[in-house]
Design an enzyme around this catalytic site. Structure first.
Site, PDB file in Angstrom:
ATOM      1  N   GLY A  57      12.869   3.487   7.030  1.00  0.00           N
ATOM      2  CA  GLY A  57      12.476   4.872   7.267  1.00  0.00           C
ATOM      3  C   GLY A  57      12.632   5.271   8.731  1.00  0.00           C
ATOM      4  CG  HIS A 109       6.200   2.486   1.367  1.00  0.00           C
ATOM      5  ND1 HIS A 109       4.861   2.772   1.409  1.00  0.00           N
ATOM      6  CD2 HIS A 109       6.456   1.727   2.467  1.00  0.00           C
ATOM      7  CE1 HIS A 109       4.320   2.208   2.484  1.00  0.00           C
ATOM      8  NE2 HIS A 109       5.267   1.584   3.145  1.00  0.00           N
ATOM      9  CE1 TYR A 161      -4.352   0.664  -0.397  1.00  0.00           C
ATOM     10  CE2 TYR A 161      -3.801   2.544   0.982  1.00  0.00           C
ATOM     11  CZ  TYR A 161      -4.667   1.898   0.119  1.00  0.00           C
ATOM     12  OH  TYR A 161      -5.841   2.510  -0.249  1.00  0.00           O
ATOM     13  CG  LEU A 162       4.248   0.349  -2.259  1.00  0.00           C
ATOM     14  CD1 LEU A 162       5.108   0.102  -3.498  1.00  0.00           C
ATOM     15  CD2 LEU A 162       5.031   0.006  -0.987  1.00  0.00           C
ATOM     16  NE  ARG A 209      -1.445   0.047  11.321  1.00  0.00           N
ATOM     17  CZ  ARG A 209      -0.289  -0.598  11.459  1.00  0.00           C
ATOM     18  NH1 ARG A 209       0.858   0.048  11.385  1.00  0.00           N
ATOM     19  NH2 ARG A 209      -0.278  -1.907  11.665  1.00  0.00           N
ATOM     20  CE  LYS A 214       4.697   7.239  10.325  1.00  0.00           C
ATOM     21  NZ  LYS A 214       4.346   5.922  10.772  1.00  0.00           N
TER      22      LYS A 214
END
Ligand code: AMP
Length: 284
Positions: free
Chosen positions: A150, A40, A35-36, A190, A152
């Site tokens: 990442g 990503h 679900y790039l 998400r 993140k």
């Protein structure tokens, strides 16, 4: 239905190994759950720059989800992902089914101690065992020279760096900056769970991190004060429910009293049912 794409897709470990054998040159691996988004893709671009070949794995790893978490509804769109990766010039997409990655009689795990006691590890027991194990398997299957992660997921980066150092994986871990939406929300698969009201509310994570940055820039070194200032901002958003606010050592993940050198400021917040994480590094 077979997927029609120009990217080479390996959907078995054996298929991935065959593709790997044909690569002569350096190989970069970008592990993802699909679900790039641009976050990503920034890792893929970096890998393309650094290496002769880039492998992207797309695998929603069941072992890193706890009971009651969002494994079954995690967003998936493999055709769209393949289209994006094709445009970037990915060499191989490795997307095995779970039964190919986890053997029925498997009983081995990679468990990283200490740095996983806190933050995400404390709130999501078993999460990093799942992450470390699947990443270790991906390293053994793809045998990359470099692997891209990442910032993140800051604690994940530390966990991966630990397994590479402790278990002598022969590769370089490359950490890439967090990519944000124009308004500052960190990109995440998400985010697609959020309705428009929740999407607006989700900005509070970034606002609280900005507050931490402003405090630090104004000379504040009291970690407790930074946490309190962040909490105040988060409390002002009715849809936000705080899991944790942390000002910690970026190496050990231990909470700090005083920010002396660097500090990892991180937080996890539920907006409705959606749990979001974000972080910045102070003094970095
Ligand atoms: P995921 O698909 O969420 O498991 O993420 C796969 C990789 O992309 C991980 O190394 C993440 O840290 C990284 N990633 C996810 N979101 C972002 C972002 N907004 N910026 C940079 N990297 C990210």
């Amino acid at each position: 239905m077979p997927l029609i794409t120009a990217v080479r897709v390996a959907d078995t470990i054996a298929g991935m190994r065959r593709a790997r054998e044909e690569m002569c040159g350096t190989v970069g691996l970008v592990p993802t759950m699909g679900y790039l988004h641009e976050g990503h893709l920034s890792l893929v671009r970096r890998s393309r720059r650094d290496n002769d070949y880039t492998v992207v794995s797309i695998f929603v790893n069941p072992t890193q989800f706890g009971p009651g978490e969002d494994l079954s509804r995690y967003p998936r769109d493999i055709s769209r992902d393949l289209g994006l990766l094709e445009k970037l010039g990915t060499d191989v997409v490795f997307s095995p089914p779970p039964e190919d990655m986890y053997y029925e009689d498997a009983s081995s795990w990679i468990v990283v101690e200490k740095v996983t006691d806190r933050l995400e590890g404390a709130v999501r027991p078993g999460h990093f065992r799942g992450v470390a194990t699947v990443v270790g398997k991906l390293f053994n299957i793809v045998e990359p020279h470099r692997a891209y992660f990442g910032q993140k997921d800051a604690q994940q980066v530390v966990v991966i760096q630990k397994i590479v150092a402790d278990l002598d994986f022969n590769l370089e871990v490359v950490v890439c900056p967090t990519v944000r939406e124009p308004d500052g929300l960190a990109m995440s698969s998400r985010n697609s769970y959020l309705d428009s009201e929740q999407r607006r509310a989700a900005l509070v994570l970034y606002h609280s991190l900005q507050k931490a940055q402003r405090e630090y820039s104004a000379g504040v070194r009291d970690a407790g004060r930074i946490r309190r200032e962040m909490a105040e901002i988060l409390q002002s958003e009715q849809l936000a429910e705080v899991d944790y606010i942390s000002v910690a050592s970026p190496l050990t993940m231990e909470e700090l009293d005083t920010v002396e050198d660097q500090a990892l400021v991180s937080l996890a917040v539920k907006i409705g049912k959606t749990r979001l994480i974000d972080n910045i590094v102070l003094g970095g």
